[in-house]
Write an enzyme that holds these catalytic residues in place. Structure first.
Site, mmCIF file in Angstrom:
data_model
loop_
_atom_site.group_PDB
_atom_site.id
_atom_site.type_symbol
_atom_site.label_atom_id
_atom_site.label_comp_id
_atom_site.label_asym_id
_atom_site.label_seq_id
_atom_site.Cartn_x
_atom_site.Cartn_y
_atom_site.Cartn_z
ATOM 1 N N ILE A 248 0.959 -1.116 0.029
ATOM 2 C CA ILE A 248 0.029 0.026 -0.002
ATOM 3 C C ILE A 248 0.796 1.307 0.069
ATOM 4 O O ILE A 248 0.261 2.331 0.128
ATOM 5 C CB ILE A 248 -1.071 -0.024 1.247
ATOM 6 C CG1 ILE A 248 -0.377 -0.078 2.462
ATOM 7 C CG2 ILE A 248 -2.089 -1.007 0.944
ATOM 8 C CD1 ILE A 248 -1.180 -0.220 3.864
ATOM 9 N N GLY A 251 8.869 3.695 -0.218
ATOM 10 C CA GLY A 251 9.764 4.774 -0.256
ATOM 11 C C GLY A 251 11.193 4.448 -0.661
ATOM 12 O O GLY A 251 11.102 3.260 -1.273
ATOM 13 N N LYS A 255 8.931 -0.349 2.365
ATOM 14 C CA LYS A 255 7.694 -0.520 2.025
ATOM 15 C C LYS A 255 6.643 -0.721 2.901
ATOM 16 O O LYS A 255 6.889 -1.187 4.100
ATOM 17 C CB LYS A 255 7.793 -1.822 0.806
ATOM 18 C CG LYS A 255 8.756 -1.431 -0.377
ATOM 19 C CD LYS A 255 8.724 -2.673 -1.082
ATOM 20 C CE LYS A 255 9.708 -2.740 -2.175
ATOM 21 N NZ LYS A 255 9.623 -3.869 -3.068
ATOM 22 N N ASP A 367 7.584 17.485 8.261
ATOM 23 C CA ASP A 367 7.129 17.049 7.052
ATOM 24 C C ASP A 367 5.707 17.041 6.920
ATOM 25 O O ASP A 367 5.136 16.016 6.326
ATOM 26 C CB ASP A 367 7.919 15.654 7.050
ATOM 27 C CG ASP A 367 7.901 15.307 5.349
ATOM 28 O OD1 ASP A 367 7.652 16.155 4.574
ATOM 29 O OD2 ASP A 367 7.950 13.907 5.119
#
Length: 623
Positions: A248, A251, A255, A367
């Site tokens: 789903i 990066g 994962k 972020d």
């Protein structure tokens, strides 16, 4: 007001307020220089930054989601970023012990912590002066959030032995009151005459009617967010305990899979991080930092960690599965890719509450963007992805601010979170291109004010479907951020935004970080802005969210985009490691006398949260 002391000379304070501030912290001085930070991406090796004709320091940018780029490049000589002030009393550290590695440091020898001035404690004047009974009433008004930092001893300045300080219990010093102010703080008993200016009390006038409460389904929040609600145990699961269902997210170093625990049938989001890639990209400390934040946080708007463990090749973070998917995807499905102002106010309030908690913990998030906001199945938001978060230097003590009405039921106390971050600055060049604050672009270092800048960008994007300073390329975007005013479209068909909302956005997007909303008292500045006048902060998580995700079956992942997997991770075939990284069947491994396991500080634990058993029982009966 004269103080009442017990036999030990300690004053009294409402016990519920003590529970609200239950955390302690520490800092460990040592010398280590962090390596150059690398670019966060879906793939590709990092490269050094270079100068361009525009004068911006560059790095390699990689596409993320909607072609927005994420920058992670170290700028200049990074300042010290000290060990996190997570609580010694926190169940995670009570079980694991204090970590021996300072996860967050990217700099050299830490500077001396700034001096914390004495906090002058004042109260309402005259007849509005609170009594002991009204203090208890004030305590009841506080929304108790477990693991919230303690007001006293939040940071320690003289740890000569290098260890973290002992538990920072809320000190029992007397609560001082005076007749010339509307603020309440905690008196610091020092022989000197230092004092700090009291914060102005927020105006609580004009609070609106209570929004209709959500009809609680069995799947809504049931977690008990109290200081004793987390039970930490040695890890009870391993890679073989789960069945992988679907990828789903992914990066540059890992994962995220939807997995199902074989024994219980529960669904989790499992983040699998490659040790090889983390070593290659120098991102080990970020993984350790993320685990620490997840393991020690206990907040309804921050994703929950249940298990962490490792194998020979991977680190595993087993987290709550938010079936609503990314908030970004939810926005993309709305007409015009935006939502009405009232809906934006609701989500902005929940994000503000989450950022307030992180700042109280001493973390700068750095972020914030729709891609990092997940929707719980109830529709409430949850912040995720803390690998770019930064720990502040030792800071001051939060000051509680009450309204002008003193004990009025409409006057809820707020907390100065800015003091918890102190005057901490970091020089790392991190963030998402369209969300980067001006001070980050300038390379002059940044503080917790960057989180309030990103909140302003987020609110604007929720309302207009785009970010305010987006240019045709990266340098154009940076130039707009540094020089341009905020555009508020007024053409036909443009969203109609109130002046109060525009005022909030303008104040959050002030280019001078020292004048930006939130620079004075942190989240309290935002929460007392007139835009949030009708927001009932203590009841947010019990209100009905504007967007309630379509569930389907739990395993359908209806609200996640399809992610292609080039190389699948074999979860069940991974060889599990012990609590500190040694293979279970081989005993203590000593590959070399001087060999050091870089993942030794990654703790394998299982976290039990009160209320989850009943929650999961109902959830899986309905599947």
């Amino acid at each position: 007001m004269p103080s009442t002391k017990n036999a030990n000379g300690e004053g009294h304070f409402p016990s519920r307020i003590k529970q609200f501030f239950r955390i302690n912290s520490g800092s460990k001085d040592h010398k280590d220089r962090d390596a150059h930070t690398t670019s966060s991406s879906h793939g590709g090796a990092p490269r050094a930054d270079a100068k361009t004709p525009s004068g911006f320091r560059q790095s390699r940018f990689f596409s993320v989601g909607r072609l927005r780029s994420t920058t992670v490049v170290s700028e200049g000589n990074p300042l010290d970023e000290s060990m996190s002030p997570t609580a010694h009393a926190n169940p995670y550290f009570a079980h694991q012990g204090q970590p021996g590695l300072r996860h967050h440091n990217d700099g050299s020898v830490p500077p001396s912590p700034p001096d914390t001035p004495s906090l002058k404690v004042d109260g309402p004047e005259g007849s509005q002066q609170p009594t002991a009974a009204t203090k208890e009433e004030l305590a009841r008004k506080l929304r108790r959030v477990a693991s919230a930092p303690n007001a006293q001893g939040l940071f320690s300045k003289g740890q000569g032995n290098g260890d973290r300080p002992a538990t920072a219990e809320l000190s029992k010093e007397p609560l001082e009151e005076s007749k010339d102010s509307n603020t309440v703080g905690f008196a610091e008993q020092k022989p000197n005459n230092d004092s700090s200016t009291s914060l102005a009390a927020p105006d609580a006038d004009g609070l609106g009617a209570l929004p209709p409460p959500i009809r609680q389904s069995p799947l809504a929040f049931r977690r008990t967010y109290s200081s004793n609600s987390i039970k930490v145990r040695n890890v009870e699961v391993g890679p073989q305990s789960f069945d992988k269902i679907k990828l789903i997210g992914k990066g540059d170093v890992g994962k995220v899979y939807l997995v199902k625990e074989k024994k219980s049938g529960r669904l989790y989001a499992m983040k699998v991080l490659s040790k090889k890639e983390m070593i290659k990209r120098n991102k080990i400390k970020r993984a350790l930092a993320e685990q620490e934040i997840l393991a020690t946080s206990n907040h309804p708007f921050i994703v929950t960690l249940y298990h962490s463990f490792q194998s020979e090749d991977y680190l595993y973070l087993c987290m709550e599965y938010c079936s609503g998917g990314e908030f970004f995807r939810a926005l993309q499905t709305r007409p015009g890719k935006c939502i009405p102002e009232d809906d934006a106010r609701f989500y902005a309030a929940e994000v503000t509450a989450a950022l307030e908690y992180l700042h109280l913990m001493g973390f700068i998030y750095r972020d914030l963007k729709p891609e990092n906001i997940l929707l719980h199945q109830s529709g409430h938001i949850m912040l995720s992805d803390f690998d770019l978060s930064k720990q502040s230097d030792p800071g001051g003590k939060p000051t509680m601010i009450i309204g002008k009405n003193g004990t009025s039921t409409s006057s809820l106390p707020t907390i100065d979170t800015k003091s918890c971050i102190a005057n901490f600055r970091t020089n790392s060049f991190v963030g998402t291109e369209e969300y980067i604050a001006p001070e980050v672009i300038k390379g002059s270092g940044h503080t917790s004010a960057v989180d309030w800048w990103t909140l302003g960008i987020l609110i604007y994007e929720m309302l207009y479907g785009t970010t305010p300073f987006k240019g045709k390329n990266r340098n154009a975007t940076f130039a707009n951020i540094l020089r341009e005013d905020i555009p508020f479209p007024d053409h036909a068909g443009a969203p109609q935004i109130s002046n109060l909302c525009k005022s909030l956005i303008r104040k959050l997007l002030i280019k001078d970080e020292n004048r930006r909303l939130g620079a004075r008292a942190g989240a309290s500045d935002i929460k007392t802005h007139p835009f949030f006048r009708t927001t009932q902060w203590a009841l947010i998580r019990h209100m009905k969210p504007p967007i309630v995700p379509n569930q389907g079956r739990g395993i359908d992942t209806l609200n996640f985009r399809n992610v292609k997997e080039s190389e699948s991770v074999d979860i069940s075939g991974s060889r599990q490691m012990g609590l500190k990284g040694e293979p279970l069947e081989s005993g203590m491994v000593t590959p070399g006398e001087n060999a050091v396991d870089p993942f030794e500080e990654f703790n394998s634990v299982t976290l039990h949260h009160d209320g989850d058993e009943e929650y999961h029982s109902d959830a899986y009966e309905k599947r």
